[in-house]
Design a protein around this motif. Structure first.
Motif, PDB file in Angstrom:
ATOM      1  N   ALA A   1       0.833  -1.193   0.000  1.00  0.00           N
ATOM      2  CA  ALA A   1       0.000   0.000   0.000  1.00  0.00           C
ATOM      3  C   ALA A   1       0.869   1.245   0.000  1.00  0.00           C
ATOM      4  O   ALA A   1       1.753   1.412   0.839  1.00  0.00           O
ATOM      5  CB  ALA A   1      -0.910  -0.013   1.223  1.00  0.00           C
TER       6      ALA A   1
ATOM      7  N   SER B   1       5.433  -0.491  -6.166  1.00  0.00           N
ATOM      8  CA  SER B   1       4.683  -1.526  -5.451  1.00  0.00           C
ATOM      9  C   SER B   1       4.815  -2.852  -6.182  1.00  0.00           C
ATOM     10  O   SER B   1       4.960  -2.885  -7.409  1.00  0.00           O
ATOM     11  CB  SER B   1       3.198  -1.139  -5.349  1.00  0.00           C
TER      12      SER B   1
ATOM     13  N   GLU C   1      -2.438  -2.732  -6.693  1.00  0.00           N
ATOM     14  CA  GLU C   1      -1.848  -1.433  -6.375  1.00  0.00           C
ATOM     15  C   GLU C   1      -1.097  -0.849  -7.568  1.00  0.00           C
ATOM     16  O   GLU C   1      -1.086   0.354  -7.778  1.00  0.00           O
ATOM     17  CB  GLU C   1      -0.901  -1.559  -5.172  1.00  0.00           C
TER      18      GLU C   1
END
Length: 453
Positions: free
Chosen positions: A3, A137, A142
């Motif tokens: 995240a 990421s 994501e």
């Protein structure tokens, strides 16, 4: 590293404003400026774009390979991102400032040389920036979110440039109903774009620098020779069949894009006979379409496989980008220069823009997935070479699209450098054929290749 903070996504995405502003300036205005304002033949203008694009296409994988293997305390990507803005701004000024009263060959050489330098400057930012997006990421969804931010900021750059040019510059040139035909319109555009581009690129590099400790560093390679390593990297990524299908799709899609980009300003000015203000409002199709793409793409990726989304969005983009012109060829579109026509183009264009937005996010996300696959097979993280090879194919085919359009303009004897020249109905019909069914075919071929991914 899953995240990401909103601040990081915003900082990464804002760099795309700089990239897209340069692309918009070049793809929308440069060819038209040299052909219609300066008077360079369509064939030579298209050839200059192709030559510059080929140089640029070769530099892309080279910069990607160097960036992948670059070692510094500032990481692999950021040194290049910080180095790019200043030379890019200088080259933009030179591209749009050719000396007066030069011959055709001299104008051609000026356009080609400074376009080469401009595109090389932008490559220093674009390739490391794209690679950075894949590295931020390692999460499947994501990454789609990161690319969505990149996508929405890219379109923000397009919107800013479009609104400034069509609402504040072209309608306000003394003695010209169509300000795009006056050389006096372009200096203020150049100044504004340089300010926007320099600010966006520098801000993105500066405000993502805190991620450098979290990013993977260059692995030690046995092959120290840069040239040998470069060709090994290219060979290795092209052996991946999923990547190859994506590249072939990008190749043919970029011919579609190159053709539309070259002819877009001709269509607004001569075919549709729109005023600068009317042309300005056409940005709404991008606003609506890009917003849809930003909102729904991640959700679509959770519901359907990416290959299905890529194929369907490629078809939507190809068909609806050309549909207004195709319907007009059959007499099924509103009258030229009317506001009904503007609404008509916005509605169809919104569907095309949504398809293009979803397609771009999906392909960029798919490339990141292919990078993961490649790392599992080889042990190397090579986002730079993957994204640059993709850029190589896209730019080469886009350059081909510019050449095709330029040659076609000369074949149909479309006037250049003379605002009083007559544009006949047969010329307009042929222009419609080029921007309509001819361009659409390339996009549909792209969808066929995407289906192999």
């Amino acid at each position: 590293m899953n995240a990401l903070k909103l601040r990081t996504k915003l900082a990464y995405g804002v760099g795309a404003i700089g990239e897209s502003s340069v692309i918009w300036l070049f793809s929308t205005l440069a060819f038209f400026f040299y052909n219609q304002v300066i008077g360079l033949s369509g064939t030579l203008a298209g050839l200059a774009v192709l030559i510059a694009t080929l140089f640029d296409a070769v530099s892309d994988p080279l910069v990607g390979s160097i960036s992948d293997n670059f070692r510094s305390k500032y990481g692999r990507r950021h040194p290049f991102m910080f180095a790019a803005p200043l030379p890019a701004m200088l080259c933009i000024y030179l591209v749009f400032s050719p000396p007066v009263e030069m011959g055709q060959i001299a104008i051609f050489a000026w356009f080609a040389i400074f376009t080469i330098l401009l595109r090389l400057s932008i490559t220093l930012f674009t390739i490391p920036h794209l690679a950075l997006g894949a590295e931020l990421s390692d999460d499947y969804i994501e990454r789609s979110n990161v690319m969505s931010f990149n996508n929405v900021f890219a379109y923000t750059g397009v919107i800013i440039m479009h609104v400034y040019v069509w609402f504040f510059v072209f309608p306000n040139i003394d003695g010209f109903e169509m300000g795009q035909l006056s050389r006096d319109a372009y200096p203020s555009i150049v100044f504004f774009s340089c300010l926007l581009i320099g600010t966006a690129m520098t801000a993105s590099a500066f405000y993502t620098r805190d991620q450098i400790p979290n990013l993977k560093q260059a692995e030690s390679r046995k092959d120290k020779n840069v040239a040998i390593r470069f060709f090994k990297d290219i060979y290795a990524v092209l052996k991946n069949p999923n990547y190859l299908y994506l590249l072939l799709g990008i190749f043919f899609l970029s011919i579609l894009i190159g053709t539309h980009e070259t002819l877009g300003l001709y269509m607004y000015t001569f075919y549709w006979k729109l005023s600068p203000i009317q042309t300005g409002w056409l940005i709404l199709n991008n606003v609506f379409g890009y917003a849809i793409g930003f909102i729904v793409t991640s959700k679509l990726h959770q519901m359907f496989d990416k290959p299905i989304i890529i194929v369907i969005s490629a078809i939507l983009l190809s068909v609806f980008w050309s549909l207004a012109v195709i319907l007009s060829l059959f007499g099924l579109a509103p009258e030229p220069a009317s506001w009904d026509l503007v609404i008509f183009i916005i509605i169809l264009g919104s569907v095309a823009a949504a398809g293009g937005s979803i397609l771009h996010i999906s392909v960029m996300s798919a490339l990141a997935d292919v990078c993961d696959e490649h790392e599992l097979l080889t042990g190397y993280r090579q986002e730079g070479i993957f994204y640059s090879a993709r850029s190589f194919f896209a730019k080469t085919s886009s350059g081909i699209g510019h050449v095709i359009a330029g040659i076609a303009l000369d074949i149909i004897n479309f006037p250049r450098g003379d605002i009083n020249a007559e544009v006949t109905e047969s010329m307009l019909f042929n222009l419609g054929l080029l921007d309509g069914p001819f361009a659409m075919i390339w996009g549909l071929i792209a969808a066929i290749f995407y289906s192999g991914y």
